[in-house]
Design a protein around this motif. Structure first.
Motif, PDB file in Angstrom:
ATOM      1  N   GLU A 193      -3.250   2.820  -0.505  1.00 21.13           N
ATOM      2  CA  GLU A 193      -2.952   2.554   0.908  1.00 21.13           C
ATOM      3  C   GLU A 193      -3.619   1.275   1.380  1.00 21.13           C
ATOM      4  N   CYS A 194      -4.884   1.079   1.031  1.00 25.33           N
ATOM      5  CA  CYS A 194      -5.591  -0.095   1.555  1.00 25.33           C
ATOM      6  C   CYS A 194      -5.050  -1.387   0.946  1.00 25.33           C
ATOM      7  N   MET A 195      -4.603  -1.350  -0.319  1.00 23.96           N
ATOM      8  CA  MET A 195      -4.085  -2.558  -0.950  1.00 23.96           C
ATOM      9  C   MET A 195      -2.732  -2.967  -0.393  1.00 23.96           C
ATOM     10  N   GLU A 196      -1.899  -2.001  -0.049  1.00 25.02           N
ATOM     11  CA  GLU A 196      -0.554  -2.323   0.433  1.00 25.02           C
ATOM     12  C   GLU A 196      -0.500  -2.483   1.949  1.00 25.02           C
ATOM     13  N   GLU A 197      -1.148  -1.576   2.677  1.00 26.18           N
ATOM     14  CA  GLU A 197      -1.002  -1.534   4.134  1.00 26.18           C
ATOM     15  C   GLU A 197      -2.218  -2.039   4.893  1.00 26.18           C
ATOM     16  N   ARG A 198      -3.282  -2.407   4.167  1.00 24.81           N
ATOM     17  CA  ARG A 198      -4.504  -2.914   4.797  1.00 24.81           C
ATOM     18  C   ARG A 198      -5.049  -1.925   5.832  1.00 24.81           C
ATOM     19  N   GLN A 199      -5.040  -0.649   5.458  1.00 21.54           N
ATOM     20  CA  GLN A 199      -5.588   0.379   6.318  1.00 21.54           C
ATOM     21  C   GLN A 199      -6.073   1.547   5.469  1.00 21.54           C
ATOM     22  N   VAL A 200      -6.937   2.371   6.067  1.00 20.26           N
ATOM     23  CA  VAL A 200      -7.473   3.538   5.382  1.00 20.26           C
ATOM     24  C   VAL A 200      -7.316   4.735   6.303  1.00 20.26           C
ATOM     25  N   SER A 201      -6.725   5.815   5.791  1.00 20.24           N
ATOM     26  CA  SER A 201      -6.543   7.042   6.572  1.00 20.24           C
ATOM     27  C   SER A 201      -7.565   8.072   6.124  1.00 20.24           C
ATOM     28  N   ILE A 202      -8.388   8.541   7.074  1.00 17.15           N
ATOM     29  CA  ILE A 202      -9.446   9.504   6.773  1.00 17.15           C
ATOM     30  C   ILE A 202      -9.415  10.606   7.825  1.00 17.15           C
ATOM     31  N   ASP A 203      -9.237  11.848   7.370  1.00 15.04           N
ATOM     32  CA  ASP A 203      -9.218  13.011   8.265  1.00 15.04           C
ATOM     33  C   ASP A 203      -8.234  12.819   9.416  1.00 15.04           C
ATOM     34  N   GLY A 204      -7.070  12.282   9.115  1.00 15.10           N
ATOM     35  CA  GLY A 204      -6.021  12.125  10.113  1.00 15.10           C
ATOM     36  C   GLY A 204      -6.162  10.909  10.998  1.00 15.10           C
ATOM     37  N   THR A 205      -7.190  10.106  10.793  1.00 15.58           N
ATOM     38  CA  THR A 205      -7.415   8.900  11.587  1.00 15.58           C
ATOM     39  C   THR A 205      -7.182   7.663  10.728  1.00 15.58           C
ATOM     40  N   THR A 206      -6.418   6.712  11.250  1.00 17.81           N
ATOM     41  CA  THR A 206      -6.121   5.487  10.516  1.00 17.81           C
ATOM     42  C   THR A 206      -7.040   4.368  10.982  1.00 17.81           C
ATOM     43  N   HIS A 207      -7.716   3.743  10.030  1.00 16.52           N
ATOM     44  CA  HIS A 207      -8.624   2.632  10.321  1.00 16.52           C
ATOM     45  C   HIS A 207      -8.024   1.352   9.739  1.00 16.52           C
ATOM     46  N   VAL A 208      -7.788   0.368  10.587  1.00 18.16           N
ATOM     47  CA  VAL A 208      -7.217  -0.903  10.137  1.00 18.16           C
ATOM     48  C   VAL A 208      -8.319  -1.776   9.556  1.00 18.16           C
ATOM     49  N   LEU A 209      -8.049  -2.378   8.389  1.00 16.66           N
ATOM     50  CA  LEU A 209      -9.030  -3.224   7.730  1.00 16.66           C
ATOM     51  C   LEU A 209      -8.947  -4.652   8.260  1.00 16.66           C
TER      52      LEU A 209
END
Length: 260
Positions: free
Chosen positions: A123-139
């Motif tokens: 996810e982080c390599m393609e979308e530049r974001q990380v989803s943790i416990d239902g919350t999306t964090h933009v890198l």
């Protein structure tokens, strides 16, 4: 940022990295193409050829955050992305970001981690974001994953799946230096590590501007058709097990624009 300014920026970074890395100008160029085109790089070669040193030299040349992750079989996805922990003083859960929340990530010996941990990078390599416990964090931009792996020693390793490999813009082999380059390396490192003296000569804002500006490079219809002919040839060739994906054709276009 103008196209000429991107050229000057690349020259400054290349010359800075070359103070540490000798005789690998073509590989340094590919690293620069990757970071401007928002791609990722897989460095594959035997130990001691300068894979980690190259990643560190690039990161130190840019005034940005850098994290190195040593991939091992016991590494968990949460070790990369971060966790929510209970803060007893505040009586509430807090998010503790993992090493993926940085500009340049060095995934050292990536094939030593289990497929479960490797998949946490998708996810982080393609979308530049990380989803943790239902919350999306933009890198934060720029975000570059530089992964290394040893192609010789296979015991205790897990081959990268195609979905993972498809997210790398380049797969680069460092190779051994020539005799003269080897002598220059010994001379340069005789009195210390030149990496310790390396200073940043570009900022994250410079890289962000370059990422926004390179798309203005014109690509003719004939060139697009030529690229597509190359892509389609990989899909129909008898010796090809798996052809280039649409993501791969976009990567070819972006890399060509940056290189031009």
């Amino acid at each position: 940022m103008s196209i000429e300014a991107i050229h000057q920026l690349a020259d400054r970074i290349r010359n800075n990295v070359s103070q540490v890395i000798i005789g690998k100008e073509e590989i340094i160029d590919k690293m620069l193409i990757a970071i401007i085109a928002s791609g990722h790089v897989l460095l594959e070669d035997v130990p001691g050829t300068g894979k980690t040193l190259l990643a560190k030299a690039l990161a130190k040349s840019i005034d940005c955050s850098f994290k190195r992750i040593q991939f091992t079989p016991d590494l968990l996805p949460s070790d990369l992305s971060g966790i929510h922990f209970y803060n007893q003083k505040l009586s509430e859960f807090e998010f503790r970001p993992g090493p993926l929340f940085t500009n340049i990530v060095l995934a050292d010996e990536i094939n030593r981690a289990t497929p479960r941990t490797q998949s946490s990078l998708l996810e982080c390599m393609e979308e530049r974001q990380v989803s943790i416990d239902g919350t999306t964090h933009v890198l934060e931009r720029p975000f570059l994953v530089i992964a290394t792996q040893n192609p010789i020693e296979q015991q205790g390793t897990f081959p990268l799946p195609e979905a993972q490999l498809d997210r790398f813009l380049f797969k680069v082999k460092m190779g051994y230096p020539s005799s003269e380059e080897g002598i220059d390396i010994m001379k340069r490192f005789m009195s210390g590590n030149p990496l310790d003296l390396l200073k940043p000569i570009a900022s994250t804002a410079d890289i962000q501007e370059a990422q926004n500006a390179y798309t203005s490079v014109r690509v003719s219809e004939d060139m697009l058709r030529y690229m597509m002919a190359i892509v389609e040839a990989t899909r129909t060739h008898a010796d090809s097990a798996l052809g280039v994906s649409p993501r791969g054709s976009q990567a070819l276009l972006k890399a060509s624009q940056v290189y031009a």
